[in-house]
Design a protein around this motif. Structure first.
Motif, PDB file in Angstrom:
ATOM      1  N   GLY A 160       0.524  -1.398   0.120  1.00  0.00           N
ATOM      2  CA  GLY A 160      -0.159   0.550   0.265  1.00  0.00           C
ATOM      3  C   GLY A 160       0.725   1.108  -0.016  1.00  0.00           C
TER       4      GLY A 160
ATOM      5  N   VAL B  24      -3.862  -2.440   2.336  1.00  0.00           N
ATOM      6  CA  VAL B  24      -3.908  -2.376   1.143  1.00  0.00           C
ATOM      7  C   VAL B  24      -5.615  -2.469   0.631  1.00  0.00           C
ATOM      8  CG1 VAL B  24      -4.119  -5.170   1.000  1.00  0.00           C
ATOM      9  CG2 VAL B  24      -3.770  -3.796  -1.311  1.00  0.00           C
TER      10      VAL B  24
ATOM     11  N   LYS C 189      -7.960  -4.194   1.004  1.00  0.00           N
ATOM     12  CA  LYS C 189      -8.826  -5.592   0.514  1.00  0.00           C
ATOM     13  C   LYS C 189      -8.785  -7.492   1.667  1.00  0.00           C
ATOM     14  CE  LYS C 189      -7.719  -4.569  -4.623  1.00  0.00           C
ATOM     15  NZ  LYS C 189      -7.061  -5.000  -5.956  1.00  0.00           N
TER      16      LYS C 189
ATOM     17  N   ASP D 288      -6.707  -7.023   6.411  1.00  0.00           N
ATOM     18  CA  ASP D 288      -6.230  -7.176   4.464  1.00  0.00           C
ATOM     19  C   ASP D 288      -5.807  -9.065   4.833  1.00  0.00           C
ATOM     20  OD1 ASP D 288      -6.943  -4.776   4.111  1.00  0.00           O
ATOM     21  OD2 ASP D 288      -4.702  -4.202   4.271  1.00  0.00           O
TER      22      ASP D 288
ATOM     23  N   CYS E 250       5.360  -2.260  -1.619  1.00  0.00           N
ATOM     24  CA  CYS E 250       4.525  -2.373  -2.807  1.00  0.00           C
ATOM     25  C   CYS E 250       2.890  -1.941  -3.492  1.00  0.00           C
ATOM     26  CB  CYS E 250       4.138  -4.016  -2.699  1.00  0.00           C
ATOM     27  SG  CYS E 250       5.536  -5.180  -2.059  1.00  0.00           S
ATOM     28  N   HIS E 251       2.329  -2.026  -4.005  1.00  0.00           N
ATOM     29  CA  HIS E 251       1.313  -1.923  -4.685  1.00  0.00           C
ATOM     30  C   HIS E 251      -0.071  -2.030  -5.872  1.00  0.00           C
ATOM     31  CE1 HIS E 251       3.537   0.349  -8.499  1.00  0.00           C
ATOM     32  NE2 HIS E 251       4.377   0.591  -7.404  1.00  0.00           N
ATOM     33  N   SER E 252      -0.535  -1.787  -6.633  1.00  0.00           N
ATOM     34  CA  SER E 252      -0.937  -2.507  -7.489  1.00  0.00           C
ATOM     35  C   SER E 252       0.231  -2.973  -8.638  1.00  0.00           C
ATOM     36  CB  SER E 252      -2.517  -1.575  -8.245  1.00  0.00           C
ATOM     37  OG  SER E 252      -1.785  -0.292  -7.909  1.00  0.00           O
ATOM     38  N   ARG E 253       0.609  -1.799  -9.510  1.00  0.00           N
ATOM     39  CA  ARG E 253       1.893  -1.978 -10.252  1.00  0.00           C
ATOM     40  C   ARG E 253       3.146  -3.152  -9.602  1.00  0.00           C
ATOM     41  NH1 ARG E 253      -0.545   1.910 -13.984  1.00  0.00           N
ATOM     42  NH2 ARG E 253      -1.996   2.011 -13.654  1.00  0.00           N
TER      43      ARG E 253
END
Length: 275
Positions: free
Chosen positions: A98, A142, A144, A175, A121-124
């Protein structure tokens, strides 16, 4: 609390009024705001010396260089958890899932300030599972439900779950897939009842900090150790020595029998198991 139909002008006027008041030492604007209000404008209008959430760009910059007066409650709470468990980020691989301005970015900086080797870290992010499995300290922020699974966790790692979600049954969860990850992790926080207590602790301390800045008083408002360590499985439940040590410390501080503290701990654990 303000009504939901408060206008931008009304809110800005209130912020400016609070900035000027000598009897108000800290301002916290609960985000997110209703969609018709501009958060950025409100956050930047709060006087930096009263911005206990540390969202103002001036305070964000101070966090970056390590010369800060305030910290966002969630990242600060995570650090309290690590400190209370005797876990130092120094020399360890740390992964933060996130990159939000409120949690992910300041979290990474606080770990870096304590000499952790940090990956955000992230969505990509590619190869997310491999990156997470290298981490000695894994912070999930994150948003989720049960996003972090057992195959993403290094055996013995400290797993801090910042998420607050609802699962398919409508039950509150984080999460991290707690039931699956708990046997793998060395330390793990539950949801509910983990980071939230640490956030509350740091929020209380943040509310006191403006007095330190203005009056140079020696004030320490520490609730974290009591609330955090009294909670079920906040750290690894098999680490009974930690629980005993914390209970002994509380007993010593309050000048009461350690057995009484253990009894309170046991009752609290049973109670929270059903909450």
């Amino acid at each position: 609390a303000l009504p939901a139909d408060t206008t931008q002008l009304q809110l800005m006027a209130l912020v400016h009024q609070l900035n000027e008041r000598k009897d108000i030492s800290g301002i916290l604007c609960q985000l997110p705001l209703p969609k018709h209000l501009e958060e950025k404008q409100v956050v930047e209008a709060i006087a930096p010396e009263k911005d206990v959430d540390a969202f103002h760009p001036s305070n964000v910059g101070r966090i970056m260089i390590g010369d800060y007066h305030f910290l966002p409650c969630t990242p600060a709470g995570v650090m309290e958890l690590l400190h209370s468990a005797g876990i130092s980020p120094e020399g360890k691989e740390c992964a933060v899932i996130g990159r939000s301005n409120i949690v992910g970015k300041p979290m990474a900086m606080l770990l870096l300030h304590e000499n952790g080797t940090v990956t955000v870290c992230h969505s990509r992010t590619k190869n997310l599972q491999q990156i997470c499995r290298r981490a000695d300290i894994l912070v999930a922020a994150v948003g989720k439900a049960k996003f972090v699974t057992a195959d993403m966790v290094k055996p013995g790692a400290a797993v801090i779950d910042v998420g607050m979600n609802r699962d398919e049954a409508g039950k509150l969860c984080g999460d991290v897939d707690f039931e699956a990850v708990e046997p793998v992790a060395g330390y793990i926080t539950p949801v509910p009842g983990g980071v939230a207590h640490a956030e509350y602790s740091d929020g209380c301390k943040a509310a006191k900090r403006p007095f330190k800045l203005k009056q140079n008083l020696s004030i320490d408002f520490y609730l974290g150790g009591f609330f955090m360590d009294m909670n079920k499985k906040l750290y690894r439940s098999r680490n009974d020595k930690m629980v005993s040590g914390v209970c002994a410390g509380i007993a010593n501080y309050l000048n009461i029998d350690p057995t009484l503290v253990r009894v309170i701990y046991a009752v609290f654990s049973v109670f929270t198991a059903f909450v």
